[in-house]
Scaffold this motif. Sequence first.
Motif, PDB file in Angstrom:
ATOM      1  N   ASP A  46       1.067  -1.490  -0.327  1.00  0.00           N
ATOM      2  CA  ASP A  46      -0.127   0.077  -0.408  1.00  0.00           C
ATOM      3  C   ASP A  46       0.774   1.300   0.383  1.00  0.00           C
ATOM      4  N   CYS A  47       1.665   1.657   0.906  1.00  0.00           N
ATOM      5  CA  CYS A  47       2.698   2.191   0.619  1.00  0.00           C
ATOM      6  C   CYS A  47       3.516   2.858   0.076  1.00  0.00           C
ATOM      7  N   HIS A  48       4.937   1.480   0.155  1.00  0.00           N
ATOM      8  CA  HIS A  48       5.609   1.491  -0.323  1.00  0.00           C
ATOM      9  C   HIS A  48       6.666   1.471  -0.011  1.00  0.00           C
ATOM     10  N   ALA A  49       6.956   1.431   1.393  1.00  0.00           N
ATOM     11  CA  ALA A  49       7.774   1.603   2.419  1.00  0.00           C
ATOM     12  C   ALA A  49       8.908   0.200   3.316  1.00  0.00           C
ATOM     13  N   TYR A  50       9.253   0.165   2.897  1.00  0.00           N
ATOM     14  CA  TYR A  50      10.021  -0.950   3.363  1.00  0.00           C
ATOM     15  C   TYR A  50       9.807  -1.132   4.750  1.00  0.00           C
ATOM     16  N   HIS A  51       9.949  -2.119   5.568  1.00  0.00           N
ATOM     17  CA  HIS A  51       9.574  -2.775   7.338  1.00  0.00           C
ATOM     18  C   HIS A  51       9.871  -4.070   7.367  1.00  0.00           C
ATOM     19  N   ASP A  52      10.578  -3.841   8.546  1.00  0.00           N
ATOM     20  CA  ASP A  52      11.236  -5.102   9.343  1.00  0.00           C
ATOM     21  C   ASP A  52      10.225  -6.278   9.208  1.00  0.00           C
ATOM     22  N   VAL A  53      10.398  -6.859   8.528  1.00  0.00           N
ATOM     23  CA  VAL A  53       8.990  -8.736   8.189  1.00  0.00           C
ATOM     24  C   VAL A  53       8.569  -9.190  10.135  1.00  0.00           C
ATOM     25  N   ALA A  59       0.984 -11.826  10.304  1.00  0.00           N
ATOM     26  CA  ALA A  59       1.564 -13.368   9.651  1.00  0.00           C
ATOM     27  C   ALA A  59      -0.299 -13.462   8.884  1.00  0.00           C
ATOM     28  N   CYS A  60       0.159 -14.587   7.269  1.00  0.00           N
ATOM     29  CA  CYS A  60      -0.641 -14.726   6.878  1.00  0.00           C
ATOM     30  C   CYS A  60      -0.493 -16.320   5.750  1.00  0.00           C
ATOM     31  N   SER A  61      -1.025 -16.897   6.404  1.00  0.00           N
ATOM     32  CA  SER A  61      -0.167 -18.031   5.800  1.00  0.00           C
ATOM     33  C   SER A  61      -0.921 -18.253   4.734  1.00  0.00           C
ATOM     34  N   GLN A  68       1.228 -10.619   5.610  1.00  0.00           N
ATOM     35  CA  GLN A  68       0.181  -9.970   4.519  1.00  0.00           C
ATOM     36  C   GLN A  68       0.819  -9.003   3.687  1.00  0.00           C
ATOM     37  N   TYR A  69       0.040  -8.500   2.654  1.00  0.00           N
ATOM     38  CA  TYR A  69       0.233  -7.865   1.660  1.00  0.00           C
ATOM     39  C   TYR A  69       0.521  -6.471   2.479  1.00  0.00           C
ATOM     40  N   SER A  70      -0.060  -5.860   2.989  1.00  0.00           N
ATOM     41  CA  SER A  70       0.038  -4.472   4.316  1.00  0.00           C
ATOM     42  C   SER A  70       0.731  -4.183   5.255  1.00  0.00           C
ATOM     43  N   CYS A  71       1.768  -3.472   5.394  1.00  0.00           N
ATOM     44  CA  CYS A  71       2.626  -3.350   6.984  1.00  0.00           C
ATOM     45  C   CYS A  71       1.494  -2.953   7.960  1.00  0.00           C
ATOM     46  N   LYS A  72       1.432  -3.671   8.908  1.00  0.00           N
ATOM     47  CA  LYS A  72       0.457  -2.605  10.181  1.00  0.00           C
ATOM     48  C   LYS A  72       0.190  -1.696   9.990  1.00  0.00           C
ATOM     49  N   GLY A  73       1.012  -0.499  10.246  1.00  0.00           N
ATOM     50  CA  GLY A  73       0.789   0.911   9.760  1.00  0.00           C
ATOM     51  C   GLY A  73      -0.479   1.276   8.854  1.00  0.00           C
ATOM     52  N   CYS A  74      -0.232   0.555   7.660  1.00  0.00           N
ATOM     53  CA  CYS A  74      -1.596   0.670   6.933  1.00  0.00           C
ATOM     54  C   CYS A  74      -2.673   0.340   7.310  1.00  0.00           C
ATOM     55  N   ILE A  75      -2.505  -0.823   7.745  1.00  0.00           N
ATOM     56  CA  ILE A  75      -3.957  -2.161   7.976  1.00  0.00           C
ATOM     57  C   ILE A  75      -4.350  -0.687   8.986  1.00  0.00           C
ATOM     58  N   ALA A  76      -4.159  -0.343  10.266  1.00  0.00           N
ATOM     59  CA  ALA A  76      -4.849   0.327  11.310  1.00  0.00           C
ATOM     60  C   ALA A  76      -4.906   1.821  10.814  1.00  0.00           C
ATOM     61  N   LEU A  77      -4.329   2.412   9.579  1.00  0.00           N
ATOM     62  CA  LEU A  77      -4.619   3.437   9.330  1.00  0.00           C
ATOM     63  C   LEU A  77      -6.183   3.568   8.150  1.00  0.00           C
ATOM     64  N   ARG A  78      -6.487   2.287   7.405  1.00  0.00           N
ATOM     65  CA  ARG A  78      -7.399   2.430   6.858  1.00  0.00           C
ATOM     66  C   ARG A  78      -8.712   1.741   7.411  1.00  0.00           C
ATOM     67  N   TYR A  79      -8.412   1.049   8.316  1.00  0.00           N
ATOM     68  CA  TYR A  79      -9.256   0.595   9.533  1.00  0.00           C
ATOM     69  C   TYR A  79     -10.065   1.534  10.443  1.00  0.00           C
TER      70      TYR A  79
END
Length: 112
Positions: A46-53, A59-61, A68-79
């Motif tokens: 989503d944001c094209h930033a690099y984050h530590d895994v 997790a998304c099996s 997951q495809y999106s980082c935690k920050g983007c998921i929280a912001l979208r929510y």
Amino acid sequence: MRFPPSGIHCPTCKTLILPTPESGVISTRRQKKVAGYAQWGKKCGDCHAYHDVSTGYNACSANSDGLQYSCKGCIALRYNLGKLDNGRLLWKTTRDQLRAQNDAANKAAGRP
């Protein structure tokens, strides 16, 4: 239908057609993919930033790398933006701004 632990093989040539988690093929692929994130980290879709895994993704099996495809920050912001009246439009404009900023920063840092 239960698959055999070694996966499904072709009856004529005996090559592996459908691996199962028990066969070790999937875990090996995941390990190789996650090992590739060691230098820069994983790029958020989503944001094209690099984050530590280890800290930046849930997790998304279902995904090939187990994250997951999106980082935690983007998921929280979208929510949080989704709760507002025009949340979808706000999310899209905010995401586009974040992408522009992070693409410029990635280019300046020499990241792919």
